[in-house]
Design an enzyme around this catalytic site. Structure first.
Site, mmCIF file in Angstrom:
data_model
loop_
_atom_site.group_PDB
_atom_site.id
_atom_site.type_symbol
_atom_site.label_atom_id
_atom_site.label_comp_id
_atom_site.label_asym_id
_atom_site.label_seq_id
_atom_site.Cartn_x
_atom_site.Cartn_y
_atom_site.Cartn_z
ATOM 1 N N GLU A 39 -5.201 7.283 -12.102
ATOM 2 C CA GLU A 39 -4.236 7.680 -11.061
ATOM 3 C C GLU A 39 -4.891 8.638 -10.052
ATOM 4 O O GLU A 39 -4.286 9.605 -9.603
ATOM 5 C CB GLU A 39 -2.961 8.238 -11.688
ATOM 6 C CG GLU A 39 -2.281 7.176 -12.558
ATOM 7 C CD GLU A 39 -0.799 7.400 -12.790
ATOM 8 O OE1 GLU A 39 -0.165 8.111 -12.007
ATOM 9 O OE2 GLU A 39 -0.284 6.816 -13.754
ATOM 10 N N TYR A 80 0.834 -1.206 0.000
ATOM 11 C CA TYR A 80 0.000 0.000 0.000
ATOM 12 C C TYR A 80 0.862 1.247 0.000
ATOM 13 O O TYR A 80 0.554 2.249 -0.648
ATOM 14 C CB TYR A 80 -0.950 -0.005 1.223
ATOM 15 C CG TYR A 80 -0.277 0.299 2.534
ATOM 16 C CD1 TYR A 80 0.393 -0.696 3.238
ATOM 17 C CD2 TYR A 80 -0.290 1.590 3.058
ATOM 18 C CE1 TYR A 80 1.028 -0.418 4.430
ATOM 19 C CE2 TYR A 80 0.354 1.881 4.254
ATOM 20 C CZ TYR A 80 1.019 0.878 4.938
ATOM 21 O OH TYR A 80 1.665 1.158 6.106
ATOM 22 N N GLU A 110 -14.415 24.148 -31.023
ATOM 23 C CA GLU A 110 -15.300 25.242 -31.422
ATOM 24 C C GLU A 110 -14.580 26.259 -32.306
ATOM 25 O O GLU A 110 -15.153 26.787 -33.253
ATOM 26 C CB GLU A 110 -15.880 25.920 -30.185
ATOM 27 C CG GLU A 110 -16.843 24.998 -29.438
ATOM 28 C CD GLU A 110 -17.407 25.650 -28.184
ATOM 29 O OE1 GLU A 110 -17.686 26.856 -28.212
ATOM 30 O OE2 GLU A 110 -17.556 24.933 -27.169
HETATM 31 C C1 LIG Z 1 -8.148 4.124 -19.470
HETATM 32 C C2 LIG Z 1 -7.852 3.707 -18.084
HETATM 33 C C3 LIG Z 1 -6.600 3.245 -17.764
HETATM 34 C C4 LIG Z 1 -6.330 2.832 -16.462
HETATM 35 N N1 LIG Z 1 -5.098 2.305 -16.194
HETATM 36 C C5 LIG Z 1 -4.889 1.744 -14.965
HETATM 37 C C6 LIG Z 1 -3.670 1.040 -14.705
HETATM 38 O O1 LIG Z 1 -2.783 0.938 -15.558
HETATM 39 N N2 LIG Z 1 -3.514 0.453 -13.491
HETATM 40 C C7 LIG Z 1 -4.471 0.547 -12.526
HETATM 41 O O2 LIG Z 1 -4.259 0.002 -11.453
HETATM 42 N N3 LIG Z 1 -5.631 1.212 -12.749
HETATM 43 C C8 LIG Z 1 -5.867 1.807 -13.945
HETATM 44 N N4 LIG Z 1 -7.060 2.452 -14.192
HETATM 45 C C9 LIG Z 1 -8.068 2.507 -13.137
HETATM 46 C C10 LIG Z 1 -8.265 3.905 -12.555
HETATM 47 O O3 LIG Z 1 -7.180 4.264 -11.777
HETATM 48 C C11 LIG Z 1 -9.589 3.911 -11.810
HETATM 49 O O4 LIG Z 1 -10.606 3.838 -12.781
HETATM 50 C C12 LIG Z 1 -9.747 5.130 -10.954
HETATM 51 O O5 LIG Z 1 -8.896 5.053 -9.862
HETATM 52 C C13 LIG Z 1 -11.180 5.349 -10.491
HETATM 53 O O6 LIG Z 1 -11.731 4.194 -9.930
HETATM 54 P P1 LIG Z 1 -13.164 3.667 -10.381
HETATM 55 O O7 LIG Z 1 -13.143 3.579 -11.838
HETATM 56 O O8 LIG Z 1 -13.481 2.464 -9.636
HETATM 57 O O9 LIG Z 1 -14.156 4.824 -9.989
HETATM 58 P P2 LIG Z 1 -14.915 4.991 -8.617
HETATM 59 O O10 LIG Z 1 -13.954 4.874 -7.507
HETATM 60 O O11 LIG Z 1 -16.100 4.122 -8.607
HETATM 61 O O12 LIG Z 1 -15.370 6.499 -8.718
HETATM 62 C C14 LIG Z 1 -16.554 6.906 -9.368
HETATM 63 C C15 LIG Z 1 -16.859 8.342 -8.963
HETATM 64 O O13 LIG Z 1 -16.996 8.435 -7.553
HETATM 65 C C16 LIG Z 1 -16.154 9.431 -7.053
HETATM 66 N N5 LIG Z 1 -15.640 9.059 -5.731
HETATM 67 C C17 LIG Z 1 -15.192 7.862 -5.321
HETATM 68 N N6 LIG Z 1 -14.770 7.941 -4.064
HETATM 69 C C18 LIG Z 1 -14.951 9.222 -3.663
HETATM 70 C C19 LIG Z 1 -14.717 9.933 -2.462
HETATM 71 N N7 LIG Z 1 -14.150 9.346 -1.404
HETATM 72 N N8 LIG Z 1 -15.048 11.238 -2.410
HETATM 73 C C20 LIG Z 1 -15.584 11.851 -3.488
HETATM 74 N N9 LIG Z 1 -15.816 11.234 -4.642
HETATM 75 C C21 LIG Z 1 -15.522 9.924 -4.735
HETATM 76 C C22 LIG Z 1 -15.014 9.490 -8.053
HETATM 77 O O14 LIG Z 1 -14.346 10.732 -7.991
HETATM 78 C C23 LIG Z 1 -15.733 9.291 -9.358
HETATM 79 O O15 LIG Z 1 -16.263 10.517 -9.763
HETATM 80 C C24 LIG Z 1 -7.328 2.910 -15.477
HETATM 81 C C25 LIG Z 1 -8.582 3.406 -15.808
HETATM 82 C C26 LIG Z 1 -8.865 3.781 -17.086
HETATM 83 C C27 LIG Z 1 -10.232 4.261 -17.413
#
Ligand SMILES: Cc1cc2nc3c(=O)[nH]c(=O)nc-3n(C[C@H](O)[C@H](O)[C@H](O)COP(=O)(O)OP(=O)(O)OC[C@H]3O[C@@H](n4cnc5c(N)ncnc54)[C@H](O)[C@@H]3O)c2cc1C
Lengths: 305, 425
Positions: free
Chosen positions: B405, B274, B378
């Site tokens: 990230e 972590y 635009e």
């Molecule tokens: C194209 C792409 C490439 C990626 N590459 C990698 C990679 O190489 N390795 C890897 O490990 N991950 C990767 N990811 C994952 C990425 O880091 C996560 O998608 C990201 O951390 C968000 O997590 P989630 O999608 O589960 O969204 P969620 O955590 O479900 O969030 C959804 C919404 O809720 C909001 N939210 C959640 N918690 C809180 C809070 N405590 N307070 C306020 N708002 C909150 C968020 O801001 C967001 O608006 C990638 C994602 C994408 C789309």
């Protein structure tokens, strides 16, 4: 045929810091030059020269003892030398001049000659000079020839292929109208580079870091007994006339129609609208005579109306 | 070569020698407070080492010559051209900070940031490939890997093997430490991995994977451990995502079924995964900020160039005052984002606290990247909306900045927590 045991040679590559080829050139406010407060980089033909020197070395291991990059120019020219070092040259020589000094081709040729003469007889005597056929800023294209004349060395200009064999026998291919010309000569030699000699490599990140440790010797013109006083005065620099009109045509028929419409075919002496399609390629026009070559892709034509 | 001669102009920062000295005595108040040392000759953030300038130049050249002609097609096909990956390796872009003894380039962190920015000006997909590989994968191994691990994995990563960073899971995104992938101790001292990972960048091309798994779920996040593994050990690609943007960068779901991992493959300490993830993402964010700055600048360059070619009402559309002011505002935003990014990078390089600055840089850069690329569409009117210009692509690509990230909310959360610490009595 690739040479087997080549002579160990020292190569000198002059490199010029010139306005970057991608920069849009603007006339300076005094009308006597161009705005130089823009991005500069190594003259592209010199990049090809550096690349060729490195390739000679890579082609036959231990064939090249040293590659020296030489630049004559203001303090910033050191960047250009550094780029040559990052591509793979071994060391640099910088002959410094004050900012905005115009060093004419004859002065450049004399400076290169002085460096070569200083090294003559030593272990690092220069056997081969590979240089750009021209610099893209002043487009003089005269330095290589003058240098060969001053040194009384052989010259092979506009090279599209270069090979140095055992014993210094050198062959150079040149692109000439309608074909290729092959020249053979003996080192020492001046070779100037054409666009198609090679495609220069990028300065890789590890090589950029290595270049930091390579030596650059700094000299003043006086150290070599040189005087760079200009012999020419630029009276004025002006933009070419603006191109009018222009458009895209899909095929020869449309081109011919457009040209007739624009009146450029009528009265062209000896041609009288008689367009003879030829093999492939683009199209070319000379004064009073016009050649149209068949084209398979859409072609862009500009004309003066 | 001729095509090289016809490339459009790029502006580059002026060259100057980067030299800094600073006092190390911290100002007492606040955990995250940056010391503000007094120095004799303060320098602007537009100062780079000679090498950094050359790196910018070489990456920009590579991006124009090699990536630009392919990026449109790659986006349509949703695939990365292997020639580009090869070029990234051949020119040392995949081992930027890796020491030369391990076949890397031995450059500064800021060099990596500059490389990502320059790549993103042309194609954000290539930029993220390079960014994740360098600032996450290589850096984890370099900072936390044992000597043996570094010797074994870093040379390949610098010369021919793409790496992936596998933290997120279907049920653990923002709440990354709620990850459910387990690594159970095997009878021979090794571990057996089970679980799945989501949205893993580079994973279709990668052969080296850093995988975060819990060795003891009863300990919560203190069981999270980082493992390094190669694909043939049992990484399976379960699904390749179809995306809105950065479409030629692969993003896949991975699954692990009873994958055996020797204990030598543990990176850092057991249960410290972590910490590795937090620390690495802190600096990784600066890379994403750089990617967003590059996207914004790339779109801006295309759109403004267009605006001084297109005429309406008898003059260049760029010459209407409102358009000029739009350009000015966008330029201010890009400059501000860039300075936040460079400053965070230099703080990191100087070994000073940078968490807050990195979060600010990423939040701001991804926010303005969306704004600037949207405006750029635009400015170019109908053409901007079509795929004749790459503007719609820049806009699509910009969206990811607010998600990976750490989402934008999570960046604000990080900044707010640090502010709170500073002000609460
Ligand atoms: C194209 C792409 C490439 C990626 N590459 C990698 C990679 O190489 N390795 C890897 O490990 N991950 C990767 N990811 C994952 C990425 O880091 C996560 O998608 C990201 O951390 C968000 O997590 P989630 O999608 O589960 O969204 P969620 O955590 O479900 O969030 C959804 C919404 O809720 C909001 N939210 C959640 N918690 C809180 C809070 N405590 N307070 C306020 N708002 C909150 C968020 O801001 C967001 O608006 C990638 C994602 C994408 C789309």
């Amino acid at each position: 045929m690739r040479p087997t045991v080549p002579k160990l040679i020292n190569i000198l590559v002059p490199v010029k810091r010139s306005i970057d080829y991608a920069v849009k050139i603007r006339i300076a406010s005094d009308g006597k030059g161009v705005d130089t407060n823009v991005k500069h980089s190594m003259n592209p033909f010199d990049e090809i020269a550096v690349e060729e020197a490195i390739r000679l070395r890579e082609r036959v291991p231990k064939s090249v003892t040293s590659i020296t990059a030489l630049s004559i120019g203001p303090a910033k020219s050191v960047d250009t030398i550094r780029t040559a070092l990052a591509m793979g040259a071994d060391s640099g020589i910088h002959i410094t001049v004050p900012d905005n000094t115009v060093v004419e081709p004859i002065s450049v040729a004399r400076a290169i000659k002085a460096v070569i003469e200083k090294r003559a007889g030593g272990a690092d005597k220069v056997d081969l000079v590979i240089m750009g056929k021209q610099a893209i800023d002043d487009d003089s294209g005269t330095t290589g020839g003058m240098l060969a004349g001053m040194l009384n060395w052989g010259q092979a200009c506009f090279a599209s292929k270069l090979d140095v064999a055992d014993g210094g026998k050198t062959s150079v291919t040149r692109e000439i109208d309608g074909g290729l010309e092959k020249l053979e000569g003996q080192l020492p030699l001046i070779v100037t580079t054409d666009l198609r000699l090679n495609e220069p490599r990028y300065a890789s990140l590890p090589n950029i870091m290595k270049a930091k440790k390579k030596k650059i010797e700094t000299l003043k013109p006086e150290d070599l007994g040189l005087d760079f006083a200009a012999r020419l005065e630029t009276i004025s620099v002006s933009e070419p006339p603006k191109r009018q009109g222009g458009g895209k045509v899909e095929n020869v028929e449309e081109l011919v129609a457009k040209m007739k419409e624009a009146g450029v075919l009528l009265g062209a002496s000896g041609v009288n609208g008689d367009l003879r399609p030829r093999s492939t390629g683009g199209w070319g026009g000379k004064q009073g005579a016009l050649t149209v070559q068949q084209c398979t892709r859409p072609i862009v034509v500009h004309w003066h109306s | 070569m001729l095509s090289k001669l016809l490339r459009p102009a790029r502006s580059l920062p002026s060259r100057a020698i980067y030299a800094r000295s600073f006092s190390t005595s911290p100002i007492a108040r606040g955990v995250q407070e940056i010391t503000r040392p007094a120095i004799d000759t303060p320098l602007s953030l537009w100062n780079f080492t000679e090498e950094e300038n050359m790196i910018r130049e070489t990456v920009a050249k590579f991006a124009q010559d090699v990536i630009a002609p392919r990026m449109r097609d790659m986006d349509e096909r949703e695939e990365m051209d292997p020639e580009i990956i090869k070029g990234l390796f051949d020119n040392g872009f995949m081992g930027i900070e890796t020491p030369t003894e391990l076949d890397g380039a031995g450059c500064s962190f800021t060099s990596a940031i500059i490389a990502v920015e320059e790549l993103a000006k042309v194609d954000a997909s290539v930029a993220v490939l390079c960014d994740v590989h360098n600032t996450l994968v290589n850096t984890v191994l370099r900072l936390y890997g044992s000597e043996a691990i570094q010797q074994k994995w870093l040379p390949g990563l610098a010369t021919n093997t793409v790496g992936s960073f596998c933290l997120s899971e279907p049920n653990a995104g923002s709440d990354a430490f709620g990850l459910q992938t387990t690594a159970k101790k095997d009878s021979d001292g090794g571990y057996i991995l089970n679980g799945s990972k989501s949205w893993i960048s580079n994973s279709a091309e990668a052969d080296t994977f850093l995988v975060f798994a819990n060795v003891d779920p009863s300990k919560g996040y203190k069981g999270i451990t980082c493992f390094v593994m190669s694909k043939d050990m049992g990484v399976q690609i379960a699904k390749r995502e179809k995306k809105l943007g950065i479409r030629s960068s692969s993003t896949c779901v991975l699954s692990f079924d009873d994958v055996k991992i020797p204990k030598e493959n543990i990176v850092g300490e057991i249960g410290k995964g972590y910490k590795i993830a937090i620390e690495i993402l802190n600096e990784g964010r600066i890379g994403i900020a750089a990617q967003m700055v590059g996207i914004a600048q790339g779109a801006f360059d295309h759109a403004v160039t267009y605006a001084y070619q297109r005429k309406q009402f008898g003059k260049y559309i760029g010459d209407f005052q409102k358009m000029g002011h739009d350009f000015a505002e966008a330029a201010i935003k890009i400059e501000a984002a860039r300075l936040l990014t460079y400053n965070a990078a230099r703080l990191k390089e100087e070994g000073r606290p940078f968490t807050q600055e990195a979060a600010m840089a990423k939040w701001y850069a991804s926010t303005i990247a969306g704004e600037v690329t949207g405006a750029a569409i635009e400015w170019a009117g109908g053409v901007g909306f079509t795929r004749d210009l790459p503007l719609e692509k820049y806009w699509r690509d910009s969206k990811i900045g607010a998600i990976y990230e750490g989402t934008s909310n999570i960046q604000l959360e990080t900044i707010a927590k640090l502010l709170r610490k500073q002000y609460i009595s």
